[in-house]
Design a protein around this motif. Structure first.
Motif, short mmCIF file in Angstrom:
data_model
loop_
_atom_site.label_atom_id
_atom_site.label_comp_id
_atom_site.label_asym_id
_atom_site.label_seq_id
_atom_site.Cartn_x
_atom_site.Cartn_y
_atom_site.Cartn_z
N VAL A 160 1.94 1.51 -3.88
CA VAL A 160 0.77 1.95 -4.57
C VAL A 160 0.36 3.19 -4.32
N ILE A 161 -0.21 3.25 -3.35
CA ILE A 161 -1.19 4.52 -2.79
C ILE A 161 -0.33 5.66 -2.38
N LEU A 162 0.61 5.46 -1.25
CA LEU A 162 1.23 6.81 -0.65
C LEU A 162 2.36 7.14 -1.31
N ARG A 170 5.06 6.31 -4.30
CA ARG A 170 5.49 5.47 -5.54
C ARG A 170 7.28 5.44 -5.52
N PHE A 214 0.67 -1.12 -0.02
CA PHE A 214 -0.01 -0.03 0.09
C PHE A 214 0.86 1.31 0.00
#
Length: 191
Positions: free
Chosen positions: A147-149, A151, A144
């Motif tokens: 992917v989200i916070l 890269r 996570f």
């Protein structure tokens, strides 16, 4: 493209005994690559090169020069398609090149079928491995983060993770290959 060229891309074979020659060559490749991956966590480039050469020689024998050219295209396409997976450290370069041997030997249809079965098996093996070794929560957190916070961080970082998350994929890939091969030999799909 002619009908024979199309058959070369998808992997139809017409030569007498050709189906046995490629299966024997692939079995030797699977054994050697699996042993290497289990012992050293890598697949040597000379083994990959031998696999590519065996694939192209089998293609030449079974389909002629057009089949050999199609084999080269399938090898390159197999590598290029999986480069993003390598970029996020989801697979090693040796694993991607090893999978491309299937494309070179049989064409993109069987490469894709094997790749799908391999992805499912690799996910299952990875999930079980993470659960057994109590790594699941950390791996989900790293995923996570990636992917989200942020890269810029890596999902897999050798300095942080060591070999704890390195899973030898050559044996899993060989299992996927034999599942596809046996399924195709059973007559359940068009060859």
């Amino acid at each position: 493209m002619t009908a024979s060229g199309t058959g070369a891309i998808v992997g139809s074979t017409k030569a007498k005994g050709g189906d046995r020659i490629d299966a024997v060559a692939m079995t030797i490749l699977w054994i050697l690559s699996s042993v290497s991956d289990l012992q050293e966590y890598r697949i040597p480039n000379d083994l990959i090169l031998a696999g590519w050469l065996a694939a192209l020689i089998c293609r030449l024998y079974m389909q002629g020069i057009s089949g050999m050219g199609a084999g080269i295209c399938c090898i390159v396409a197999g590598i290029l398609i999986l480069l993003p997976v390598y970029g996020i450290h989801g697979m090693g370069a040796g694993d991607i090149k090893l999978l491309s041997v299937i494309g070179g030997m049989y064409g993109m249809k069987i490469w894709m079928q094997t790749g799908i079965v391999f992805a499912i098996l690799a996910a299952l093996f990875s999930f079980v491995y993470m659960l057994i070794n109590h790594l699941f929560v950390n791996r989900i957190r790293y995923f996570f983060q990636f992917v989200i916070l942020d890269r810029k961080s890596r999902y897999y970082d050798a300095a942080r993770d060591g070999r704890s998350m390195v899973i030898p994929l050559a044996p899993v890939m060989s299992l996927a290959y034999y599942i596809v091969l046996l399924y195709r030999l059973s007559g359940k799909v068009g060859v």
